[in-house]
Write an enzyme that holds these catalytic residues in place. Structure first.
Site, PDB file in Angstrom:
ATOM      1  N   LYS A  79       0.859  -1.184   0.000  1.00 55.41           N
ATOM      2  CA  LYS A  79       0.000   0.000   0.000  1.00 55.41           C
ATOM      3  C   LYS A  79       0.894   1.232   0.000  1.00 55.41           C
ATOM      4  O   LYS A  79       1.960   1.224   0.632  1.00 55.41           O
ATOM      5  CB  LYS A  79      -0.855  -0.058   1.273  1.00 55.41           C
ATOM      6  CG  LYS A  79      -1.895   1.023   1.452  1.00 55.41           C
ATOM      7  CD  LYS A  79      -2.677   0.738   2.762  1.00 55.41           C
ATOM      8  CE  LYS A  79      -3.813   1.696   2.985  1.00 55.41           C
ATOM      9  NZ  LYS A  79      -4.602   1.342   4.198  1.00 55.41           N
ATOM     10  N   SER A 154      -9.557   1.117   3.365  1.00 51.88           N
ATOM     11  CA  SER A 154      -8.777   2.007   2.540  1.00 51.88           C
ATOM     12  C   SER A 154      -7.718   1.292   1.709  1.00 51.88           C
ATOM     13  O   SER A 154      -7.173   1.875   0.775  1.00 51.88           O
ATOM     14  CB  SER A 154      -8.094   3.054   3.424  1.00 51.88           C
ATOM     15  OG  SER A 154      -7.183   2.416   4.316  1.00 51.88           O
ATOM     16  N   SER A 178      -9.473  -1.593   7.366  1.00 50.63           N
ATOM     17  CA  SER A 178      -8.971  -1.367   6.007  1.00 50.63           C
ATOM     18  C   SER A 178      -8.190  -2.493   5.356  1.00 50.63           C
ATOM     19  O   SER A 178      -7.862  -2.403   4.177  1.00 50.63           O
ATOM     20  CB  SER A 178      -8.117  -0.111   5.979  1.00 50.63           C
ATOM     21  OG  SER A 178      -8.951   1.013   5.990  1.00 50.63           O
TER      22      SER A 178
END
Ligand code: GLN
Length: 487
Positions: A79, A154, A178
């Site tokens: 990420k 997310s 997330s």
């Protein structure tokens, strides 16, 4: 053979036996990214040349007999919240659009030491705030099961990339869900370890007392292989816990006879999608066939979790995000008349709407006169939630719930209604408040072919049990083998 569809476990066997090479594998993944990602948008940055160069280095090591283990030569992604030396790290924000880190986060460092090949940085909600990846400055990620739908968030870029085989696994972060929620919406496995299990050094802070990194992978066993590498205490993160790291694959194949499973009644509420509830209940009952005992339990303070979280997380975020002032990092607004003007314009132009909303909530909740009424109260509720779990875990070994109350929703459906968006994490947030480990495992599809996830929560630092339980389910079902139409 389509190499991209292999699991880490399968690909690493072939690499170890020198039947395939890291360069070959990396080329396959990069080619897929080139073909598929323009539509999915799961990457903010792809390391086209660096990945091939690194793969060549790893190949040399392997050929010369220096095989380092199951991640050696495997193309992974992270990420875009993990800093990586010499590489742009944006955190999904305009304010860090051109930020290049001078050092590696511990997660990236450990992946590199294990010989993994980082092929890119995944798209995400700005500063990890969101449940749909629509809050990214770099445009939304699309769900590979239906391109008109969100991948969750997310860590939506990570989950979509794994689901579409644009990497073998990705590292996400989970502050309120997330990792698990996007894994559930994309039909892959997402593991949020116990708070403190994985170092937060070099992981851009959102809410420091909640943030935790973990793997998003195709299978539970792959998640265990990745956790083996990234877990462990780190002198650079004082909240990382000094406990030995077990081999998370060692007991994964053992059965679950006699396992006590708690089913919290507060998690099967009105408003949950009936198809989701049906699939999750079916999965839970399947564990009974495998020899487990089911027991209804109560976590009475569950209903306050979302409210407490939306005080605590924004409060910590408002403090963490104070550092983006146009002086130290990234973007600075041009044409400013004074220092104050520069701060104001930089932050006004550099942050997106959701981030600003959180900063305002957090600043308000922490301000004099309100601190006791909001922040302190929320922390007290947090303790009650933690105690609910402690009490429940005296009687059961794991707790099972749906990961998300619904399947992937349409892009645009909730973006104008923050409260609706916040409720996407109603089942994942309590686990973060209590610091517990949790995993989302695919457990079926709805009538439109969209994935559904089962959440398994464990005792602190007992990732081994939830991995074993998830693996037992996975080998008896075929959900993780189904591939999305856009992959
Ligand atoms: N969706 C939640 C939020 O917006 C959780 C995000 C996360 O876990 N990073 O805060």
């Amino acid at each position: 053979m389509d190499l991209s569809s292999l699991t880490i476990k399968e690909a690493s066997e072939l690499i170890r036996k020198k039947e395939i090479s890291p360069v070959e594998l990396t080329r396959v993944v990069l080619k897929r990214i080139e073909e598929k990602d323009p539509r999915i948008n799961s990457y903010i940055t792809v390391l086209w040349d660096e990945a091939i160069n690194q793969a060549k280095e790893e190949e040399k090591l392997i050929v010369s007999g220096n095989y380092r283990g199951p991640l050696h030569g495997i193309p992974l992604s992270v990420k875009d919240i993990f800093v990586m030396r010499g590489v742009r790290t944006t955190c999904g924000s305009k304010i860090l659009e051109n930020f290049i880190s001078p050092y590696d986060s511990t997660v990236v460092k450990k992946l590199r030491e294990a010989g993994a090949i980082v092929v890119g940085k995944n798209n995400m909600d700005e500063f990890a705030m969101g449940s749909s990846t629509e809050n990214s400055y770099f445009g939304p990620t699309r769900n590979p099961w239906d391109l008109d739908r969100v991948p969750g968030g997310s860590s939506g870029g990570s989950a979509a990339a794994v689901s579409a085989s644009l990497c073998f696994a990705s590292i996400g972060t989970d502050t309120g869900g997330s990792i698990r929620q996007p894994a559930s919406l994309c039909g892959v496995v997402g593991l949020k370890p116990t708070y403190g299990r994985v170092s937060r050094f070099g992981m851009i802070a959102f809410a420091s007392s909640l943030d935790q990194a973990g793997p998003i992978a195709k299978t539970v066993e792959d998640a265990a292989l990745v956790l083996n590498v990234i877990a462990g205490s780190d002198p650079r993160d004082s909240t990382s816990v000094r406990l030995p790291v077990p081999d998370y694959t060692e007991h994964i194949n053992e059965g679950i006879k006699g396992l006590r499973i708690g089913i919290p009644k507060e998690y099967f509420i009105k408003g949950i999608d009936p198809e989701v509830e049906g699939a999750v209940r079916k999965a839970i009952n399947f564990f009974e066939d495998l020899g487990a005992h089911l027991e209804e339990i109560s976590l009475p303070h569950t209903e306050y979790a979302v409210s407490a979280y939306y005080i605590i997380a924004p409060s910590e975020a408002s403090s963490n995000l104070a550092r983006y002032d146009g002086v130290r990092y990234g973007f600075r607004s041009p044409h400013c008349e004074s220092l104050r003007d520069m701060y104001t314009k930089t932050r006004a132009q550099g942050f997106g709407a959701e981030v600003k909303r959180r900063i305002m909530i957090g600043t308000y909740a922490l301000s004099a006169g309100y601190y006791d009424a909001y922040y302190l109260k929320a922390q007290r509720v947090r303790t009650l939630i933690k105690r609910d779990f402690e009490k429940a875990f005296e009687r059961v070994d794991v707790i099972m719930t749906p990961t998300s109350p619904e399947v992937a929703f349409r892009i645009g459906e909730k973006i104008d209604d923050p409260l609706k968006m916040y409720l996407s994490d109603i089942f994942t947030i309590p686990c973060n408040l209590a610091g517990l480990p949790g995993i989302s495992v695919p457990c079926g599809f709805n009538s439109e072919g969209l994935p559904i996830g089962l959440q398994i929560l464990g005792k602190p630092f007992d990732e081994e049990t939830i991995l074993r339980v998830g693996h037992n389910y996975e080998i008896h079902t075929s959900w993780t083998r189904r591939k999305p139409p856009f992959a």
